[in-house]
Design a protein around this motif. Structure first.
Motif, mmCIF file in Angstrom:
data_model
loop_
_atom_site.group_PDB
_atom_site.id
_atom_site.type_symbol
_atom_site.label_atom_id
_atom_site.label_comp_id
_atom_site.label_asym_id
_atom_site.label_seq_id
_atom_site.Cartn_x
_atom_site.Cartn_y
_atom_site.Cartn_z
ATOM 1 N N GLY A 231 0.787 -1.219 0.000
ATOM 2 C CA GLY A 231 0.000 0.000 0.000
ATOM 3 C C GLY A 231 0.824 1.276 0.000
ATOM 4 N N ASP A 232 2.104 1.146 0.305
ATOM 5 C CA ASP A 232 2.991 2.310 0.331
ATOM 6 C C ASP A 232 3.385 2.738 -1.079
ATOM 7 N N SER A 233 4.138 3.836 -1.128
ATOM 8 C CA SER A 233 4.618 4.379 -2.403
ATOM 9 C C SER A 233 6.130 4.524 -2.374
ATOM 10 N N LEU A 234 6.720 4.489 -3.571
ATOM 11 C CA LEU A 234 8.148 4.729 -3.746
ATOM 12 C C LEU A 234 8.345 5.448 -5.061
ATOM 13 N N ARG A 235 9.440 6.172 -5.162
ATOM 14 C CA ARG A 235 9.813 6.786 -6.422
ATOM 15 C C ARG A 235 11.223 6.337 -6.789
ATOM 16 N N GLU B 223 11.932 -14.317 -15.161
ATOM 17 C CA GLU B 223 12.611 -13.534 -16.189
ATOM 18 C C GLU B 223 12.349 -12.040 -15.979
ATOM 19 N N ARG B 224 13.247 -11.250 -16.508
ATOM 20 C CA ARG B 224 13.058 -9.807 -16.436
ATOM 21 C C ARG B 224 11.836 -9.430 -17.261
ATOM 22 N N GLU B 225 11.014 -8.520 -16.744
ATOM 23 C CA GLU B 225 9.796 -8.139 -17.438
ATOM 24 C C GLU B 225 9.688 -6.626 -17.569
ATOM 25 N N PHE B 226 8.970 -6.229 -18.596
ATOM 26 C CA PHE B 226 8.720 -4.816 -18.869
ATOM 27 C C PHE B 226 7.760 -4.246 -17.834
ATOM 28 N N VAL B 227 8.018 -2.993 -17.419
ATOM 29 C CA VAL B 227 7.143 -2.308 -16.475
ATOM 30 C C VAL B 227 6.507 -1.077 -17.128
ATOM 31 N N ALA B 228 7.353 -0.184 -17.632
ATOM 32 C CA ALA B 228 6.846 1.063 -18.210
ATOM 33 C C ALA B 228 7.914 1.681 -19.095
ATOM 34 N N SER B 229 7.482 2.531 -20.036
ATOM 35 C CA SER B 229 8.429 3.251 -20.882
ATOM 36 C C SER B 229 7.850 4.599 -21.269
ATOM 37 N N ILE B 230 8.752 5.457 -21.733
ATOM 38 C CA ILE B 230 8.332 6.808 -22.101
ATOM 39 C C ILE B 230 9.079 7.240 -23.352
ATOM 40 N N ALA B 231 8.323 7.826 -24.268
ATOM 41 C CA ALA B 231 8.917 8.377 -25.486
ATOM 42 C C ALA B 231 9.490 9.742 -25.172
ATOM 43 N N TRP B 232 10.758 9.896 -25.431
ATOM 44 C CA TRP B 232 11.391 11.141 -25.031
ATOM 45 C C TRP B 232 10.759 12.358 -25.690
ATOM 46 N N SER B 233 10.540 12.289 -26.981
ATOM 47 C CA SER B 233 10.092 13.483 -27.699
ATOM 48 C C SER B 233 8.637 13.834 -27.405
ATOM 49 N N SER B 234 7.757 12.852 -27.356
ATOM 50 C CA SER B 234 6.332 13.136 -27.207
ATOM 51 C C SER B 234 5.833 12.994 -25.770
ATOM 52 N N ARG C 34 -1.320 2.167 -11.292
ATOM 53 C CA ARG C 34 -0.613 2.292 -10.010
ATOM 54 C C ARG C 34 0.742 2.975 -10.173
ATOM 55 N N PHE C 35 1.404 2.726 -11.282
ATOM 56 C CA PHE C 35 2.738 3.286 -11.538
ATOM 57 C C PHE C 35 2.637 4.381 -12.586
ATOM 58 N N THR C 36 3.513 5.358 -12.468
ATOM 59 C CA THR C 36 3.600 6.434 -13.451
ATOM 60 C C THR C 36 5.063 6.682 -13.795
ATOM 61 N N ILE C 37 5.362 6.708 -15.079
ATOM 62 C CA ILE C 37 6.714 7.032 -15.531
ATOM 63 C C ILE C 37 6.733 8.481 -15.980
ATOM 64 N N SER C 38 7.804 9.170 -15.641
ATOM 65 C CA SER C 38 7.931 10.579 -16.033
ATOM 66 C C SER C 38 9.391 10.904 -16.282
ATOM 67 N N HIS D 214 7.164 6.406 -10.512
ATOM 68 C CA HIS D 214 6.390 6.649 -9.303
ATOM 69 C C HIS D 214 5.508 5.421 -9.086
ATOM 70 N N MET D 215 5.698 4.771 -7.959
ATOM 71 C CA MET D 215 4.981 3.533 -7.680
ATOM 72 C C MET D 215 4.050 3.724 -6.491
ATOM 73 N N ASN D 216 2.774 3.578 -6.731
ATOM 74 C CA ASN D 216 1.767 3.706 -5.676
ATOM 75 C C ASN D 216 1.078 2.368 -5.444
ATOM 76 N N SER D 217 0.409 2.277 -4.310
ATOM 77 C CA SER D 217 -0.350 1.060 -3.970
ATOM 78 C C SER D 217 0.482 -0.195 -4.204
ATOM 79 N N LEU D 218 1.684 -0.185 -3.681
ATOM 80 C CA LEU D 218 2.598 -1.304 -3.903
ATOM 81 C C LEU D 218 2.061 -2.593 -3.303
ATOM 82 N N LYS D 219 2.351 -3.684 -4.004
ATOM 83 C CA LYS D 219 1.918 -5.007 -3.600
ATOM 84 C C LYS D 219 3.143 -5.897 -3.386
#
Length: 119
Positions: free
Chosen positions: A15-19, A44-55, A67-71, A82-87
């Protein structure tokens, strides 16, 4: 060679958060897209999130969507997760990497940062 340095992990309760932070240390920030991946023991390693630099377009795995936000912060040459509501199932070593969008890594892996979520 691009240097990606992860930080911000730790031990938290459900339930906690981390950045998490991924700092690009060689001055090339802004020239490639970045993503976060994670690896749990025995899996195995798995994808979580990604961000396009330009857009700024973002992509998420179904397990973290909502729950998670990439910025990104251009001034700090850093990408955040940003990780919220961690499980407990979010427990893993988290890595950042250059990606071909939406989720294909193609840079070498750094040391990662450990996230442990207790129930």
């Amino acid at each position: 060679q691009v240097q990606l340095v992860e930080s911000g992990g730790g031990l938290v309760q459900a339930g906690d958060s981390l950045r998490l932070s991924c700092a690009v240390s060689d001055g090339t920030f802004g020239t490639f897209n970045l993503g976060w991946f994670r690896q749990s023991p025995g899996l195995e390693r798995e994808f979580v999130a990604s961000i396009a630099w330009s857009s700024g377009t973002t992509y998420y795995s179904d397990s973290v969507k909502g729950r998670f936000t990439i910025s990104r912060d251009i001034t700090k040459s850093t990408v955040y997760l940003h990780m919220n509501s961690l499980k407990p199932e979010d427990t893993a070593v988290y890595y950042c990497a250059k990606v071909v969008l939406p989720n294909k890594p193609f840079s070498s892996w750094g040391q990662g940062t450990q996230v442990t979520v207790s129930s």
